[in-house]
Design a protein around this motif. Structure first.
Motif, mmCIF file in Angstrom:
data_model
loop_
_atom_site.group_PDB
_atom_site.id
_atom_site.type_symbol
_atom_site.label_atom_id
_atom_site.label_comp_id
_atom_site.label_asym_id
_atom_site.label_seq_id
_atom_site.Cartn_x
_atom_site.Cartn_y
_atom_site.Cartn_z
ATOM 1 N N PRO A 107 -40.604 7.139 39.591
ATOM 2 C CA PRO A 107 -39.511 6.369 40.195
ATOM 3 C C PRO A 107 -39.983 5.568 41.416
ATOM 4 O O PRO A 107 -40.682 6.102 42.270
ATOM 5 C CB PRO A 107 -38.516 7.454 40.603
ATOM 6 N N ILE A 108 -39.587 4.302 41.463
ATOM 7 C CA ILE A 108 -39.901 3.486 42.645
ATOM 8 C C ILE A 108 -38.771 3.597 43.664
ATOM 9 O O ILE A 108 -38.995 3.598 44.859
ATOM 10 C CB ILE A 108 -40.086 1.995 42.253
ATOM 11 N N GLY A 109 -37.547 3.687 43.159
ATOM 12 C CA GLY A 109 -36.394 3.764 44.057
ATOM 13 C C GLY A 109 -35.541 4.983 43.765
ATOM 14 O O GLY A 109 -35.649 5.590 42.695
ATOM 15 N N PRO A 110 -34.666 5.354 44.709
ATOM 16 C CA PRO A 110 -33.885 6.586 44.588
ATOM 17 C C PRO A 110 -32.899 6.588 43.430
ATOM 18 O O PRO A 110 -32.555 7.651 42.913
ATOM 19 C CB PRO A 110 -33.156 6.676 45.930
ATOM 20 N N CYS A 111 -32.411 5.405 43.023
ATOM 21 C CA CYS A 111 -31.414 5.380 41.932
ATOM 22 C C CYS A 111 -32.032 5.819 40.601
ATOM 23 O O CYS A 111 -31.311 6.146 39.662
ATOM 24 C CB CYS A 111 -30.812 3.990 41.778
ATOM 25 N N MET A 112 -33.359 5.807 40.514
ATOM 26 C CA MET A 112 -34.021 6.296 39.306
ATOM 27 C C MET A 112 -34.339 7.789 39.419
ATOM 28 O O MET A 112 -34.586 8.463 38.424
ATOM 29 C CB MET A 112 -35.316 5.496 39.056
ATOM 30 N N VAL A 113 -34.293 8.319 40.653
ATOM 31 C CA VAL A 113 -34.655 9.724 40.860
ATOM 32 C C VAL A 113 -33.459 10.641 40.679
ATOM 33 O O VAL A 113 -33.518 11.634 39.944
ATOM 34 C CB VAL A 113 -35.183 9.951 42.304
ATOM 35 N N SER A 114 -32.388 10.307 41.367
ATOM 36 C CA SER A 114 -31.252 11.221 41.420
ATOM 37 C C SER A 114 -30.655 11.431 40.042
ATOM 38 O O SER A 114 -30.561 10.504 39.240
ATOM 39 C CB SER A 114 -30.182 10.659 42.358
ATOM 40 N N SER A 115 -30.205 12.665 39.802
ATOM 41 C CA SER A 115 -29.556 12.956 38.524
ATOM 42 C C SER A 115 -28.260 12.171 38.382
ATOM 43 O O SER A 115 -27.711 12.052 37.301
ATOM 44 C CB SER A 115 -29.275 14.454 38.427
ATOM 45 N N GLU A 116 -27.756 11.637 39.503
ATOM 46 C CA GLU A 116 -26.531 10.840 39.448
ATOM 47 C C GLU A 116 -26.798 9.380 39.776
ATOM 48 O O GLU A 116 -25.866 8.609 40.009
ATOM 49 C CB GLU A 116 -25.508 11.409 40.424
ATOM 50 N N GLY A 117 -28.058 8.990 39.802
ATOM 51 C CA GLY A 117 -28.394 7.608 40.127
ATOM 52 C C GLY A 117 -28.063 6.668 38.967
ATOM 53 O O GLY A 117 -28.212 7.032 37.799
ATOM 54 N N THR A 118 -27.649 5.462 39.315
ATOM 55 C CA THR A 118 -27.246 4.496 38.286
ATOM 56 C C THR A 118 -28.424 4.125 37.391
ATOM 57 O O THR A 118 -28.268 4.009 36.165
ATOM 58 C CB THR A 118 -26.675 3.236 38.961
ATOM 59 N N CYS A 119 -29.588 3.921 37.991
ATOM 60 C CA CYS A 119 -30.756 3.537 37.181
ATOM 61 C C CYS A 119 -31.144 4.665 36.216
ATOM 62 O O CYS A 119 -31.481 4.406 35.058
ATOM 63 C CB CYS A 119 -31.935 3.172 38.078
ATOM 64 N N ALA A 120 -31.072 5.910 36.709
ATOM 65 C CA ALA A 120 -31.391 7.048 35.833
ATOM 66 C C ALA A 120 -30.397 7.129 34.680
ATOM 67 O O ALA A 120 -30.772 7.403 33.532
ATOM 68 C CB ALA A 120 -31.372 8.343 36.650
ATOM 69 N N ALA A 121 -29.115 6.862 34.978
ATOM 70 C CA ALA A 121 -28.081 6.897 33.929
ATOM 71 C C ALA A 121 -28.334 5.798 32.899
ATOM 72 O O ALA A 121 -28.261 6.041 31.694
ATOM 73 C CB ALA A 121 -26.699 6.745 34.563
ATOM 74 N N TYR A 122 -28.630 4.588 33.375
ATOM 75 C CA TYR A 122 -28.919 3.487 32.443
ATOM 76 C C TYR A 122 -30.164 3.802 31.612
ATOM 77 O O TYR A 122 -30.226 3.494 30.429
ATOM 78 C CB TYR A 122 -29.127 2.167 33.213
#
Lengths: 357, 75
Positions: free
Chosen positions: A334-349
């Motif tokens: 992950p480069i940014g936090p939205c890909m890390v968090s289990s609730e991050g938008t990037c991780a969800a997408y």
């Protein structure tokens, strides 16, 4: 009402409205629930769900992560944290990396466990990383009150708690994105009560529905928002009535007000939002890690990674519009936090979205 | 991070802020200091080890019906 009937009702109402409507789910738990259940793919194209800034890990600044890592560098300290924070990259790596290098960083399930760790390790300092919105803040406030009353001096909190309303107001003030209605966060509202959203209706004419987390809850809340849009009204409604009341949880509110006071804090992608953060009151200053360890000074370091988490958090872009998404930036790297968090938008997408989203 | 789940109080300690709860068949400790007058048998909403709300029997019934409908539709 079952899911199929709700989808049908939403489609009919969307046809009546006859234009695209942007509904923002403010809470990261809603974002994940909407993706996981597949309801996003069943909504009519004219009803668009935008993900907002309600993932506390995602909006926490790089500087905070750097500060936490710096605190962990001293042998005598134990850092305790929710698991979501571990892999969030700061400017000098992550907590996970620091732990791999031998620092004493412990993932805990409840803030109370941090207090227990302090009691069991009287010769060492235990710092809890206080990150979260109104749902979590009372729990951390309780640990500080109890550390004070039980005379546990070796406990402190590195505080990055935030409140959601100032961020929702900032989104309404922004020209970046038009929000036609808010799916308000269910568990934040358990604590705050429904009344806190009234200014969004009065001042911005924004319909608000406080939603539960089952697919049926989310769909019914969307249906209720469309009803408001059709009638031209803007009010606060509670769909999640089994948990949320008008006045909220008074015991929790009193606990928070006793321990914390509002302060201005930076949000990733949104800048400094006045009175949107909470800092430890002077009556409990011995439990504020920032004051307790004044020798640790950390400056904000600008990282030029190309990460657009800030734009994702304001719903200005979807993750797939970021040049790093699914290329350099993945859950494994992950480069940014939205890909890390289990609730991050990037991780969800990344996990759930269709190719064209 | 704001995840919370309904659980049932099965016992209360003398300090009145620690409870044992049943979470889908798994028993664990919970802090109930944030809710008014917790009682054995109460259903509570649990977040990060703390009860943040009490559910009435109607709330539990509504939740069970939602879950039942979800289960039926996925069969």
């Amino acid at each position: 009402m079952n899911v199929d009937k709700l989808i049908e009702s939403i489609s009919n109402k969307s046809d009546r409205i006859g234009r695209k409507v942007n509904l923002m789910e403010v809470c990261g738990t809603h974002t994940m629930a909407a993706f996981r259940s597949g309801i996003r793919t069943r909504l009519p194209q004219q009803v668009r769900l935008l993900s907002g800034p309600g993932c506390p890990v995602c909006v926490t600044s790089d500087r905070y992560i750097d500060h936490a890592i710096e605190l962990a560098m001293t042998e005598n300290r134990i850092i305790t944290t929710f698991g979501d924070m571990m892999r969030v990259p700061g400017s000098r790596g992550s907590l996970s990396l620091a732990k791999a290098r031998g620092k004493d960083i412990r993932v805990i399930y409840s803030p109370q466990q941090a207090l227990v760790a302090a009691r069991k390790n009287p010769g060492r300092e235990v710092v809890f990383l206080g990150v979260g919105f109104e749902t979590t803040t009372p729990l951390v406030a309780w640990t500080i009150q109890n550390a004070f009353s039980q005379k546990i001096p070796n406990y402190s909190v590195l505080c990055a708690h935030k409140t959601i309303m100032p961020a929702m107001r900032a989104l309404c003030d922004s020209d970046d994105v038009r929000v036609d209605g808010f799916l308000c966060p269910g568990h934040v509202s358990v604590i705050t009560g429904a009344e806190i959203y009234q200014p969004l209706c009065r001042e911005y004419h924004a319909p608000c529905v406080i939603a539960g987390f089952e697919p049926e809850d989310i769909l019914l809340s969307i249906d209720m928002l469309l009803n408001q849009i059709i009638s031209g009204e803007a009010s606060v409604e509670i769909q999640y009535t089994r948990s949320v009341t008008t006045e909220g949880n008074k015991l929790a509110q009193d606990c928070v007000n006793d321990v914390f006071e509002p302060c201005d804090v930076p949000w990733r992608g949104m800048g400094v939002i006045p009175s949107s953060g909470l800092s430890v009151r002077s009556s409990y200053k011995g439990y504020d890690a920032e004051l307790k360890f004044p020798d640790i000074r950390v400056n904000e370091v600008k990282r030029d990674t190309g990460c657009r988490c800030g734009d994702v958090l304001r719903a200005v872009i979807t993750p797939s519009e970021c040049g790093l998404f699914k290329k350099e930036c993945t859950p494994d790297n992950p480069i940014g936090p939205c890909m890390v968090s289990s609730e991050g938008t990037c991780a969800a997408y990344y996990r759930y979205s269709r190719i064209d989203e | 991070m704001c995840l919370a789940v309904p659980v049932k109080i099965v016992s209360l300690s003398k300090d009145r802020y620690t409870a044992v709860v049943d979470a889908g068949g798994v028993r664990r400790e919970a802090n109930v200091a944030m809710i008014e007058e917790p009682q054995v048998g109460d259903y509570i909403l649990l977040h990060a080890g703390f009860a943040i709300q009490k559910w009435s029997t109607d709330d539990v019934k509504e939740y069970n019906e939602i879950i039942q409908r979800r289960e039926n539709s996925s069969e």
